[in-house]
Design an enzyme around this catalytic site. Structure first.
Site, mmCIF file in Angstrom:
data_model
loop_
_atom_site.group_PDB
_atom_site.id
_atom_site.type_symbol
_atom_site.label_atom_id
_atom_site.label_comp_id
_atom_site.label_asym_id
_atom_site.label_seq_id
_atom_site.Cartn_x
_atom_site.Cartn_y
_atom_site.Cartn_z
ATOM 1 N N ASN A 6 0.854 -1.187 0.000
ATOM 2 C CA ASN A 6 0.000 0.000 0.000
ATOM 3 C C ASN A 6 0.891 1.238 0.000
ATOM 4 O OD1 ASN A 6 -1.968 1.937 0.358
ATOM 5 N ND2 ASN A 6 -2.360 1.444 2.500
ATOM 6 N N LYS A 8 -0.037 4.357 -0.157
ATOM 7 C CA LYS A 8 -0.640 5.526 0.483
ATOM 8 C C LYS A 8 -0.362 6.756 -0.390
ATOM 9 C CE LYS A 8 -0.181 3.158 4.876
ATOM 10 N NZ LYS A 8 0.113 3.212 6.322
ATOM 11 N N HIS A 88 -9.456 0.959 5.772
ATOM 12 C CA HIS A 88 -8.130 1.165 6.368
ATOM 13 C C HIS A 88 -8.224 2.167 7.521
ATOM 14 C CE1 HIS A 88 -3.902 2.282 6.811
ATOM 15 N NE2 HIS A 88 -3.603 1.174 6.155
ATOM 16 N N GLU A 157 -5.096 -5.049 11.034
ATOM 17 C CA GLU A 157 -4.036 -4.063 11.225
ATOM 18 C C GLU A 157 -4.250 -3.330 12.544
ATOM 19 O OE1 GLU A 157 -2.182 -2.431 7.257
ATOM 20 O OE2 GLU A 157 -4.143 -1.575 7.584
ATOM 21 N N GLY A 163 3.114 1.959 11.104
ATOM 22 C CA GLY A 163 4.149 2.981 10.958
ATOM 23 C C GLY A 163 4.911 3.300 12.215
ATOM 24 N N SER A 193 3.496 -2.399 10.686
ATOM 25 C CA SER A 193 4.951 -2.469 10.866
ATOM 26 C C SER A 193 5.531 -3.797 10.379
ATOM 27 C CB SER A 193 5.328 -2.210 12.332
ATOM 28 O OG SER A 193 5.085 -0.858 12.674
#
Length: 239
Positions: A6, A8, A88, A157, A163, A193
């Site tokens: 992804n 982003k 998401h 997630e 992140g 992560s």
């Protein structure tokens, strides 16, 4: 295995083309049979024949219309897009999408026959309250969602791991994925992560069918290494 990248709001059109050339070459050269999906920014979409899937990070649940700043089905069809990321945590927590809006989006794109990577996860304060609170929180993210949809891929997630460099323990991942497996037969991905150093270990866990990778997949070579780890796991399972 299913391995997803992804992007982003990262990479230009030119950078995405260069990235795709590396990954497609690797997949072809190594006869990879796993499902590889890349979610680039809208500006980098192209209608090209590929040996990996291209999906979109978002879409508005209409054919077309007066929805400033959105992209609708008519535009996605122009690029041959039939895969979408929905739910998401950044759409939920930063951009304010409600479960009602997310469910409407899910229903629309399911009706259009899209493959849907649907994301669920919890913030740190919910995780710290224990497993009962965690599952109750995630249950709410299933409201209006058809967990029996045949082209569903479910991605777990944990919001606090995205992140940050932090990840749940392997035991925590297996526990949560086991609970999700009791609810759906859809492939289950882990995200949060994920990086080269832990991707293989995570994909080897019970009820983990792949990974959804963010910043660590921005390097084409690193993403190829994760694809290689998935292929190796498949080989080991086949022996």
């Amino acid at each position: 295995m299913i391995v997803c990248a992804n992007f982003k709001a990262n990479k230009t059109r030119q950078e995405t083309r260069a990235y795709m050339a590396v990954v497609e070459s690797f997949v072809s050269a190594n006869d990879i049979s796993d499902t590889i999906i890349v979610f680039p920014p809208f500006t980098a979409l192209e209608d090209l024949s590929r040996n990996i899937l291209i999906g979109v990070q978002n879409g508005y649940p209409v054919i077309n219309g007066a929805y400033t700043g959105e992209i609708a089905l008519e535009q996605l069809e122009e690029f041959g897009i039939k895969t979408i990321l929905i739910g998401h945590s950044e759409r939920r927590h930063i951009l304010g999408e409600t479960q009602e809006q997310i469910a409407a989006k899910f229903r629309f794109f399911a009706e259009q026959g899209f493959a849907i990577v649907y994301c669920v996860g919890e913030p740190l304060e919910i995780r710290e309250e224990g497993n009962a609170s965690l599952m109750a929180y995630i249950e709410k993210q299933f409201e209006g969602i058809d967990l029996n949809y045949p082209d569903l891929i479910l991605a777990y997630e944990p919001v606090w791991a995205i992140g940050t460099g932090l990840t749940p323990t392997n035991g925590d991942i297996e526990l949560l994925h086991g609970a999700l497996r009791a609810k759906t037969s859809a492939p289950l991905l882990y995200g949060g992560s994920v990086k080269v150093e832990n991707a293989g270990e995570i994909m080897a866990l019970e009820n983990v069918d792949g990974v959804l990778v963010g910043s660590a997949a921005l390097s084409a070579n690193d993403f190829c290494e994760m694809i290689a780890q998935a292929a190796e796991l498949n080989t080991e399972k086949g022996e």
